[in-house]
Write a protein that holds these residues in place. Structure first.
Motif, PDB file in Angstrom:
ATOM      1  N   ARG A  42       7.047  35.598  63.882  1.00  0.00           N
ATOM      2  CA  ARG A  42       5.699  35.403  63.348  1.00  0.00           C
ATOM      3  C   ARG A  42       5.548  35.892  61.912  1.00  0.00           C
ATOM      4  O   ARG A  42       4.972  35.221  61.072  1.00  0.00           O
ATOM      5  CB  ARG A  42       4.697  36.112  64.266  1.00  0.00           C
ATOM      6  CG  ARG A  42       3.234  35.961  63.855  1.00  0.00           C
ATOM      7  CD  ARG A  42       2.344  36.648  64.880  1.00  0.00           C
ATOM      8  NE  ARG A  42       0.935  36.549  64.534  1.00  0.00           N
ATOM      9  CZ  ARG A  42       0.149  35.540  64.865  1.00  0.00           C
ATOM     10  NH1 ARG A  42       0.651  34.521  65.520  1.00  0.00           N
ATOM     11  NH2 ARG A  42      -1.125  35.524  64.521  1.00  0.00           N
ATOM     12  N   TYR A  43       6.088  37.062  61.616  1.00  0.00           N
ATOM     13  CA  TYR A  43       5.876  37.655  60.294  1.00  0.00           C
ATOM     14  C   TYR A  43       7.125  37.649  59.412  1.00  0.00           C
ATOM     15  O   TYR A  43       7.154  38.315  58.382  1.00  0.00           O
ATOM     16  CB  TYR A  43       5.371  39.097  60.450  1.00  0.00           C
ATOM     17  CG  TYR A  43       4.039  39.193  61.160  1.00  0.00           C
ATOM     18  CD1 TYR A  43       2.906  38.551  60.665  1.00  0.00           C
ATOM     19  CD2 TYR A  43       3.911  39.931  62.340  1.00  0.00           C
ATOM     20  CE1 TYR A  43       1.689  38.639  61.324  1.00  0.00           C
ATOM     21  CE2 TYR A  43       2.696  40.024  63.000  1.00  0.00           C
ATOM     22  CZ  TYR A  43       1.590  39.373  62.486  1.00  0.00           C
ATOM     23  OH  TYR A  43       0.384  39.466  63.133  1.00  0.00           O
ATOM     24  N   ILE A  97       6.670  36.735  55.654  1.00  0.00           N
ATOM     25  CA  ILE A  97       5.985  37.787  54.901  1.00  0.00           C
ATOM     26  C   ILE A  97       6.943  38.943  54.624  1.00  0.00           C
ATOM     27  O   ILE A  97       7.025  39.451  53.495  1.00  0.00           O
ATOM     28  CB  ILE A  97       4.739  38.287  55.666  1.00  0.00           C
ATOM     29  CG1 ILE A  97       3.706  37.155  55.765  1.00  0.00           C
ATOM     30  CG2 ILE A  97       4.124  39.503  54.968  1.00  0.00           C
ATOM     31  CD1 ILE A  97       2.492  37.502  56.599  1.00  0.00           C
ATOM     32  N   LEU A 147      -0.790  35.364  55.230  1.00  0.00           N
ATOM     33  CA  LEU A 147      -1.307  35.751  56.537  1.00  0.00           C
ATOM     34  C   LEU A 147      -2.134  34.620  57.142  1.00  0.00           C
ATOM     35  O   LEU A 147      -2.095  34.385  58.353  1.00  0.00           O
ATOM     36  CB  LEU A 147      -2.149  37.023  56.397  1.00  0.00           C
ATOM     37  CG  LEU A 147      -2.361  37.866  57.650  1.00  0.00           C
ATOM     38  CD1 LEU A 147      -1.028  38.287  58.258  1.00  0.00           C
ATOM     39  CD2 LEU A 147      -3.200  39.084  57.319  1.00  0.00           C
ATOM     40  N   VAL A 155       0.153  32.208  58.782  1.00  0.00           N
ATOM     41  CA  VAL A 155       0.628  32.700  60.074  1.00  0.00           C
ATOM     42  C   VAL A 155      -0.429  32.463  61.149  1.00  0.00           C
ATOM     43  O   VAL A 155      -0.119  32.024  62.264  1.00  0.00           O
ATOM     44  CB  VAL A 155       0.958  34.206  59.987  1.00  0.00           C
ATOM     45  CG1 VAL A 155       1.177  34.801  61.370  1.00  0.00           C
ATOM     46  CG2 VAL A 155       2.183  34.434  59.118  1.00  0.00           C
ATOM     47  N   GLU A 163      -6.447  38.862  61.848  1.00  0.00           N
ATOM     48  CA  GLU A 163      -5.017  38.802  61.551  1.00  0.00           C
ATOM     49  C   GLU A 163      -4.563  40.041  60.777  1.00  0.00           C
ATOM     50  O   GLU A 163      -3.475  40.565  60.997  1.00  0.00           O
ATOM     51  CB  GLU A 163      -4.688  37.544  60.737  1.00  0.00           C
ATOM     52  CG  GLU A 163      -4.649  36.266  61.542  1.00  0.00           C
ATOM     53  CD  GLU A 163      -3.530  36.239  62.570  1.00  0.00           C
ATOM     54  OE1 GLU A 163      -2.485  36.904  62.360  1.00  0.00           O
ATOM     55  OE2 GLU A 163      -3.688  35.578  63.597  1.00  0.00           O
ATOM     56  N   ILE A 180      -1.614  42.642  62.035  1.00  0.00           N
ATOM     57  CA  ILE A 180      -0.382  42.945  61.295  1.00  0.00           C
ATOM     58  C   ILE A 180      -0.296  44.436  60.948  1.00  0.00           C
ATOM     59  O   ILE A 180       0.793  45.000  60.884  1.00  0.00           O
ATOM     60  CB  ILE A 180      -0.233  42.069  60.028  1.00  0.00           C
ATOM     61  CG1 ILE A 180       1.226  42.102  59.529  1.00  0.00           C
ATOM     62  CG2 ILE A 180      -1.185  42.502  58.914  1.00  0.00           C
ATOM     63  CD1 ILE A 180       1.541  41.108  58.436  1.00  0.00           C
ATOM     64  N   LYS A 181      -1.433  45.068  60.771  1.00  0.00           N
ATOM     65  CA  LYS A 181      -1.423  46.507  60.472  1.00  0.00           C
ATOM     66  C   LYS A 181      -0.943  47.334  61.658  1.00  0.00           C
ATOM     67  O   LYS A 181      -0.471  48.458  61.484  1.00  0.00           O
ATOM     68  CB  LYS A 181      -2.822  46.967  60.049  1.00  0.00           C
ATOM     69  CG  LYS A 181      -3.204  46.582  58.627  1.00  0.00           C
ATOM     70  CD  LYS A 181      -4.596  47.087  58.280  1.00  0.00           C
ATOM     71  CE  LYS A 181      -4.971  46.775  56.843  1.00  0.00           C
ATOM     72  NZ  LYS A 181      -6.351  47.243  56.514  1.00  0.00           N
ATOM     73  N   SER A 215       1.350  46.068  63.877  1.00  0.00           N
ATOM     74  CA  SER A 215       2.553  45.395  64.375  1.00  0.00           C
ATOM     75  C   SER A 215       3.810  46.255  64.254  1.00  0.00           C
ATOM     76  O   SER A 215       4.836  45.942  64.842  1.00  0.00           O
ATOM     77  CB  SER A 215       2.779  44.091  63.598  1.00  0.00           C
ATOM     78  OG  SER A 215       3.121  44.372  62.249  1.00  0.00           O
ATOM     79  N   ILE A 259       5.119  46.839  61.162  1.00  0.00           N
ATOM     80  CA  ILE A 259       5.629  46.600  59.812  1.00  0.00           C
ATOM     81  C   ILE A 259       5.059  47.683  58.900  1.00  0.00           C
ATOM     82  O   ILE A 259       3.839  47.845  58.805  1.00  0.00           O
ATOM     83  CB  ILE A 259       5.218  45.214  59.279  1.00  0.00           C
ATOM     84  CG1 ILE A 259       5.676  44.118  60.231  1.00  0.00           C
ATOM     85  CG2 ILE A 259       5.800  44.972  57.879  1.00  0.00           C
ATOM     86  CD1 ILE A 259       5.136  42.741  59.879  1.00  0.00           C
ATOM     87  N   ASP A 293       4.559  53.064  62.511  1.00  0.00           N
ATOM     88  CA  ASP A 293       5.359  52.166  61.664  1.00  0.00           C
ATOM     89  C   ASP A 293       6.674  52.821  61.239  1.00  0.00           C
ATOM     90  O   ASP A 293       7.241  52.500  60.199  1.00  0.00           O
ATOM     91  CB  ASP A 293       4.561  51.705  60.448  1.00  0.00           C
ATOM     92  CG  ASP A 293       4.173  52.835  59.501  1.00  0.00           C
ATOM     93  OD1 ASP A 293       4.454  54.013  59.829  1.00  0.00           O
ATOM     94  OD2 ASP A 293       3.597  52.555  58.441  1.00  0.00           O
ATOM     95  N   TYR A 339       7.667  44.858  65.428  1.00  0.00           N
ATOM     96  CA  TYR A 339       8.176  44.350  64.150  1.00  0.00           C
ATOM     97  C   TYR A 339       8.682  45.484  63.265  1.00  0.00           C
ATOM     98  O   TYR A 339       8.940  45.276  62.082  1.00  0.00           O
ATOM     99  CB  TYR A 339       7.095  43.555  63.413  1.00  0.00           C
ATOM    100  CG  TYR A 339       6.866  42.185  64.000  1.00  0.00           C
ATOM    101  CD1 TYR A 339       7.612  41.087  63.573  1.00  0.00           C
ATOM    102  CD2 TYR A 339       5.923  41.984  64.997  1.00  0.00           C
ATOM    103  CE1 TYR A 339       7.420  39.834  64.111  1.00  0.00           C
ATOM    104  CE2 TYR A 339       5.715  40.725  65.551  1.00  0.00           C
ATOM    105  CZ  TYR A 339       6.470  39.657  65.095  1.00  0.00           C
ATOM    106  OH  TYR A 339       6.275  38.412  65.654  1.00  0.00           O
TER     107      TYR A 339
END
Length: 247
Positions: free
Chosen positions: A4-5, A8, A26, A29, A39, A43-44, A46, A48, A148, A176
């Motif tokens: 998915r990411y 990016i 984003l 995605v 979104e 992602i924050k 996820s 990453i 993370d 991720y």
């Protein structure tokens, strides 16, 4: 594993992105009917490691010196080897930063049946898990603990994919986090007849006991990690440099 990411992440490895460029990626995605704010929140969380600063978005591992990075060294025990059929029965992890262990995580996971060969290997029995927290509770706590950090393990793909699949199955999303394998890192930094965790536990004079238990194995892996860092070339400076070196 999902991708998915990936686009990016690949761009962030090469250079920081303007916040506008990041948000446009984003949007791609998320698709036509996605909400940007949702979104962004996904992602924050996820795994990453992102830094938002001065109207730019950075991948934290490309900026962070190895000594300052937070490495989460993980080990799991499971009731089988198939992540689509079996489950974790014990999770152990430590956060290693600046040459020392800063935090630790350990939990058994409720499971009704443990195969005999797993009990022989780990010493974990069904009665030991009768009052353990349910898997969704343990996974939620572990993901918060991991945050993370760079995910580190001995034979990292097994632990990473097993936990990632379980997290997704219980509604917490795939992992991720950047990952690093202490087997590959050890093979590139010091000579040993074999590189299994059990062998290195004796060969390096670590001698933690008992093995095949999650928290103790994560501690052994942390000592292997520490030994490996001592053999690094000084050109390997950031945590991203280290991850690429160990691939």
């Amino acid at each position: 594993m999902p991708h998915r990411y990936d686009k990016i992440i690949a761009k962030l490895i090469k250079r920081p992105l303007s916040q506008n460029e990041f948000l446009l990626l984003l949007d791609e995605v998320g698709g036509l009917f996605s909400e940007r704010e949702s979104e962004l929140e996904i992602i924050k969380t996820s795994g990453i490691p992102l830094i938002f600063a001065h109207d730019k978005v950075y991948l934290k591992t490309t900026l962070t010196p190895i000594f300052e990075e937070r490495f989460c060294i993980v080990d799991i025990e499971t009731n089988g080897h198939n992540p689509f059929v079996h489950q974790p029965i014990e999770i152990g992890a430590i956060v290693y930063q600046g040459g020392k262990i800063c935090e630790s995580f350990h939990s058994f996971v409720f499971c009704e049946e443990i195969p005999e060969y797993i009990t022989k290997l780990t010493g974990i029995t069904s009665p030991m898990l009768e009052k353990a927290p349910k898997i969704h509770q343990v996974l939620e706590s572990f993901k918060l603990f991991l945050s993370d950090c760079v995910f580190v393990a001995h034979n990292v793909n097994f632990d990473y994919q097993f936990l990632s699949n379980a997290l997704y199955h219980y509604g917490f999303g795939y992992l991720y986090n950047p990952r690093l394998c202490t087997i590959k890192l050890a093979q590139k930094t010091f000579t040993s007849p074999r590189y299994s965790l059990e062998f290195l536990n004796e060969f390096l004079g670590i001698r933690h006991s008992p093995l095949h238990r999650a928290l103790e194995d994560s501690k052994v892996a942390s000592e292997v990690f520490k030994k490996s860092l001592m053999g690094l070339d000084k050109k390997i400076y950031t945590s991203h440099d280290l991850i690429k070196f160990a691939e």
